[in-house]
Design a protein around this motif. Structure first.
Motif, PDB file in Angstrom:
ATOM      1  N   ASN A 355       0.844  -1.210   0.000  1.00 43.02           N
ATOM      2  CA  ASN A 355       0.000   0.000   0.000  1.00 43.02           C
ATOM      3  C   ASN A 355       0.873   1.252   0.000  1.00 43.02           C
ATOM      4  N   ALA A 356       1.953   1.227   0.816  1.00 37.92           N
ATOM      5  CA  ALA A 356       2.862   2.370   0.890  1.00 37.92           C
ATOM      6  C   ALA A 356       3.554   2.582  -0.448  1.00 37.92           C
ATOM      7  N   ILE A 357       3.896   1.480  -1.099  1.00 40.52           N
ATOM      8  CA  ILE A 357       4.558   1.583  -2.415  1.00 40.52           C
ATOM      9  C   ILE A 357       3.608   2.240  -3.417  1.00 40.52           C
ATOM     10  N   ARG A 358       2.347   1.782  -3.409  1.00 44.20           N
ATOM     11  CA  ARG A 358       1.345   2.342  -4.332  1.00 44.20           C
ATOM     12  C   ARG A 358       1.123   3.840  -4.069  1.00 44.20           C
ATOM     13  N   ALA A 359       1.157   4.230  -2.777  1.00 41.90           N
ATOM     14  CA  ALA A 359       0.890   5.634  -2.422  1.00 41.90           C
ATOM     15  C   ALA A 359       2.022   6.557  -2.854  1.00 41.90           C
ATOM     16  N   THR A 360       3.220   6.001  -3.064  1.00 42.16           N
ATOM     17  CA  THR A 360       4.370   6.864  -3.386  1.00 42.16           C
ATOM     18  C   THR A 360       4.891   6.663  -4.800  1.00 42.16           C
ATOM     19  N   GLU A 361       4.278   5.734  -5.562  1.00 40.56           N
ATOM     20  CA  GLU A 361       4.894   5.363  -6.842  1.00 40.56           C
ATOM     21  C   GLU A 361       4.821   6.465  -7.901  1.00 40.56           C
ATOM     22  N   SER A 362       3.806   7.316  -7.842  1.00 38.20           N
ATOM     23  CA  SER A 362       3.668   8.313  -8.914  1.00 38.20           C
ATOM     24  C   SER A 362       4.288   9.656  -8.524  1.00 38.20           C
ATOM     25  N   SER A 364       7.939  11.960  -7.079  1.00 33.06           N
ATOM     26  CA  SER A 364       9.385  11.923  -6.898  1.00 33.06           C
ATOM     27  C   SER A 364       9.681  12.179  -5.420  1.00 33.06           C
ATOM     28  N   GLY A 365      10.759  11.589  -4.945  1.00 32.57           N
ATOM     29  CA  GLY A 365      11.141  11.787  -3.540  1.00 32.57           C
ATOM     30  C   GLY A 365      10.326  10.946  -2.585  1.00 32.57           C
ATOM     31  N   GLY A 366       9.718   9.876  -3.103  1.00 32.64           N
ATOM     32  CA  GLY A 366       8.918   9.011  -2.243  1.00 32.64           C
ATOM     33  C   GLY A 366       9.801   8.221  -1.279  1.00 32.64           C
ATOM     34  N   GLU A 367       9.385   8.129  -0.039  1.00 29.26           N
ATOM     35  CA  GLU A 367      10.174   7.401   0.957  1.00 29.26           C
ATOM     36  C   GLU A 367       9.262   6.480   1.755  1.00 29.26           C
ATOM     37  N   PHE A 381       5.493  -2.810  14.808  1.00 33.47           N
ATOM     38  CA  PHE A 381       5.921  -2.642  13.416  1.00 33.47           C
ATOM     39  C   PHE A 381       5.305  -1.324  12.906  1.00 33.47           C
ATOM     40  N   THR A 382       6.124  -0.459  12.317  1.00 33.92           N
ATOM     41  CA  THR A 382       5.588   0.793  11.765  1.00 33.92           C
ATOM     42  C   THR A 382       5.997   0.915  10.310  1.00 33.92           C
ATOM     43  N   VAL A 383       4.989   1.159   9.454  1.00 31.52           N
ATOM     44  CA  VAL A 383       5.268   1.394   8.036  1.00 31.52           C
ATOM     45  C   VAL A 383       4.795   2.810   7.720  1.00 31.52           C
ATOM     46  N   GLU A 384       5.762   3.646   7.345  1.00 27.16           N
ATOM     47  CA  GLU A 384       5.466   5.070   7.184  1.00 27.16           C
ATOM     48  C   GLU A 384       5.820   5.502   5.763  1.00 27.16           C
ATOM     49  N   ASP A 385       4.950   6.297   5.119  1.00 26.39           N
ATOM     50  CA  ASP A 385       5.312   6.820   3.786  1.00 26.39           C
ATOM     51  C   ASP A 385       4.955   8.300   3.703  1.00 26.39           C
ATOM     52  N   ASN A 386       5.539   8.978   2.715  1.00 25.70           N
ATOM     53  CA  ASN A 386       5.232  10.406   2.511  1.00 25.70           C
ATOM     54  C   ASN A 386       4.416  10.579   1.225  1.00 25.70           C
ATOM     55  N   GLY A 387       3.532   9.619   0.978  1.00 25.90           N
ATOM     56  CA  GLY A 387       2.751   9.603  -0.263  1.00 25.90           C
ATOM     57  C   GLY A 387       1.518  10.483  -0.235  1.00 25.90           C
ATOM     58  N   LYS A 388       0.547  10.112  -1.056  1.00 26.22           N
ATOM     59  CA  LYS A 388      -0.627  10.985  -1.262  1.00 26.22           C
ATOM     60  C   LYS A 388      -1.585  11.033  -0.059  1.00 26.22           C
TER      61      LYS A 388
END
Lengths: 446, 194
Positions: A355-362, A364-367, A381-388
């Motif tokens: 899900n995190a990958i999908r949120a950041t795939e489109s 630049s600078g996705g982490e 367990f924590t999975v954090e993203d800077n996506g949409k």
């Protein structure tokens, strides 16, 4: 006062609208003078047509001036809690009396309570009783305009002077001119000819809006039913898929038994040491695979598992090739082993990471940061993203089977929560639209 | 039975006589119209309070072929030998007063000064009220201020509903005519000149 109000902002908005009538009156002052000029013209030219026109202009101006008073008063009244019906009436009445008093004082010679009283009673019937809860601001604006345009015609009807209608200076002047022009009958006729259609139209409009809102309510109820049916269908499909998957996985055990039997036979009968070693390794792998299948098939199967081994297993399932995002794993040292169904928990973590990958795939600078720490004797367990991110509206629905804010099947998070809860753990999601999402899973040691 | 009937009748007579308005006791000089003219043409017609009532009376006077001038803000100094009568028509329009930059106090001062000047010049002063709907505290104040200089008062419809004009004219010893509607005002108005 605050205890009586259901919507404080709406109450003050209502008062503000009502008070704006003072400004409206000020703006209309010169147009009121024009009515006087028209009345004098009709007297000088002995023209009853001009007099009717003057009456029409006066009705229009009076309606325009009274519209914010009634609109504001009823808005303020509706801001009161529903149980205070009588109080709402009193509040509306008091606001109307107060504003009209100020209006009449600031423009002397306009004292006339007959028409405002009839408008108030009609508006109570249409807006507060019939249309309560179904009429929007614009509906009320239209209905009140129609009522005012109709009922204000009564103020220029000479027939109704004795009943308290049209005692202000301008209506009285129109009636005097009608007296002089012998146009009493004409003025009475026109007054009622305009009064009746406008009031009837106001009633019809309220009825139409009432019917329309009922139809909309039915449509919304049907849509909600449809949604529920869809959810049930998805849940049924999910159950069927899982059942079939179960059967398939179970079928894998049959060839494994053959492989294990033959490799054991090979290990026992072979004279070659290398062959025996290989046969032993095959047996070991088959045993591992058998265990994995058991974990897949039986949710209750738990084994003490090292967190590092679990994370390595998760990492092995994530395809990191051709990815723009940066991936960070922070695993605390000396984490305790946890008793889990490794295959299912790993699958749940993979779902969250995907899900995190999908949120950041489109972007630049996705982490994506995956961190694992000790917490209350268990592991967090924590999975954090800077996506949409996810909107607050969608956030409330993400656990529903079939709901997806992306184009996925919508079954991922439902499965994740089930696995986490089966392990006696908890899952939390924080998200801000455009900022990113953080999923936290806490698994007890077991 | 007869006794009861007599008692009932007697009580009713007492009640009815008790209901007779006190106004009847005022010794007003009420006439259907003036017995002889009190003025010659031309007349000045001015509204007391700038209402449209003055314009209506001006139009009716013209219909009677009585030469007149409708003069909204005529003052005592404007009077001349060309005019022999001033007709003051009660009727307030705050809109017109604001438009003409005047107010009730100024109007009252203007009219008292006008009536006094007219009397000094030997002109006739007639006061007209168009009915209850056109009476206010302001018009009553003007009526009271102008009454001592008035020669004749005409009231239309229910303008005298509370006996105000009867008391006023009795006090000033001025003839009063009350007509039922606007059409009937022509006779007393005509009698001022003919």
């Amino acid at each position: 006062m605050n205890g009586l109000l259901a919507d404080r902002d709406k109450f003050w908005q209502g008062l503000l609208i009502a008070v704006s009538a003072l400004v409206v009156q000020r703006l209309l002052e010169k147009l009121y003078w024009q009515v006087l000029v028209k009345i004098e013209e009709s007297i000088l030219n002995k023209d009853s047509g001009s007099l009717i026109l003057a009456a029409g202009v006066l009705v229009g101006l009076d309606s325009l001036r009274a519209l914010p008073v009634f609109l504001g008063a009823f808005r303020a009244a509706e801001a009161l809690k529903k149980k205070n019906g009588v109080l709402a009436l009193l509040v509306a009445g008091m606001i109307i009396i107060a504003i009209f008093t100020v209006l009449y004082i600031s423009q002397p010679g306009q004292w006339d309570w007959g028409v405002p009283l009839v408008v108030f009673l009609s508006a109570v019937a249409l807006l507060l009783i019939w249309g309560r809860g179904i009429l929007r601001f614009w509906h009320k604006l239209i209905i009140l305009s129609q009522l005012l345009m109709g009922i204000y015609w009564l103020s220029v009807a000479p027939l109704l002077t004795h009943f308290g209608f049209g005692r202000g200076e301008l209506p009285a002047s129109i009636k005097l001119a009608a007296d002089y022009l012998d146009a009493h009958g004409t003025l009475n006729f026109f007054s009622f000819a305009f009064f009746l259609p406008f009031v009837i139209i106001a009633v019809i409009t309220t009825g139409l809006i009432d019917n329309y809102s009922k139809i909309i309510q039915h449509i919304n109820a049907a849509k909600e039913q449809e949604k529920q049916i869809r959810r049930v269908r998805i849940a049924a499909a999910q159950a069927r898929i899982l059942e079939e998957l179960h059967a398939l996985v179970h079928d894998l055990k049959t060839p494994l038994t053959t492989i294990q039997g033959l490799s054991s036979l090979l290990e026992m009968t072979s004279s070659n040491a290398k062959q025996r070693e290989y046969a032993g390794k095959i047996s070991q792998s088959v045993e591992n695979m058998n265990d994995m299948i058991s974990e897949m098939l039986y949710e209750e199967v738990r084994k003490p598992t090292s967190v590092h081994a679990l994370i390595n297993y998760v990492r092995a399932q994530i395809i990191l090739e051709n990815m723009n995002q940066k991936f960070y794993f922070y695993i605390e040292e000396n984490l305790p082993d946890i008793e889990v169904n490794k295959i299912r928990l790993a699958r749940a973590l993979v779902n969250v990471i995907e899900n995190a990958i999908r949120a950041t795939e489109s972007m630049s600078g996705g982490e994506i940061i995956v961190s694992v720490k000790k917490q209350d004797g268990g592991v967090k367990f924590t999975v954090e993203d800077n996506g949409k991110g996810i909107s607050q509206q969608d956030l409330a629905r993400i656990w529903e089977p079939g709901f997806s804010s992306s184009k996925s099947s919508g079954l991922g998070l439902t499965f994740v929560r089930k696995v986490v809860e089966d392990h006696g753990g908890h899952i939390y999601i924080d998200s801000r639209l455009g900022k990113g999402t953080r999923v936290t899973i806490v698994i007890p040691r077991g | 039975m007869r006794k009861i009937l007599f008692v009932v009748m007697f009580t009713m007579v007492l009640l009815v006589s008790g209901c007779v308005p006190q106004n009847e006791r005022i010794t007003a000089y009420r006439v259907p119209h003036l017995p002889r003219p009190i003025a010659r043409e031309r007349a000045i017609i001015t509204p007391a309070g700038q209402g449209v009532e003055g314009l209506v009376i001006s139009q009716i006077t013209s219909q009677l072929n009585i030469r007149n001038r409708f003069w909204r803000k005529v003052r005592g100094k404007d009077l001349s030998d060309r005019y022999d009568c001033v007709i003051i028509v009660l009727g307030i329009s705050h809109g017109n007063m604001k438009r003409l930059k005047t107010d009730l106090t100024q109007e009252q001062q203007r009219l008292v000064e006008l009536a006094r000047s007219a009397k000094e010049r030997g002109m006739a002063v007639v006061l007209v009220s168009m009915g209850k709907l056109y009476r206010h505290a302001g018009t009553d104040a003007i009526s009271e201020a102008v009454a001592p200089h008035t020669d004749y008062v005409i009231v239309v419809g229910d303008g005298n509903y509370d006996g105000f004009f009867e008391r006023l004219t009795a006090k000033a010893n001025v003839p009063l005519t009350i007509v039922s509607d606007i059409e009937k005002i022509k006779t007393p108005l005509n009698s001022v000149f003919r």
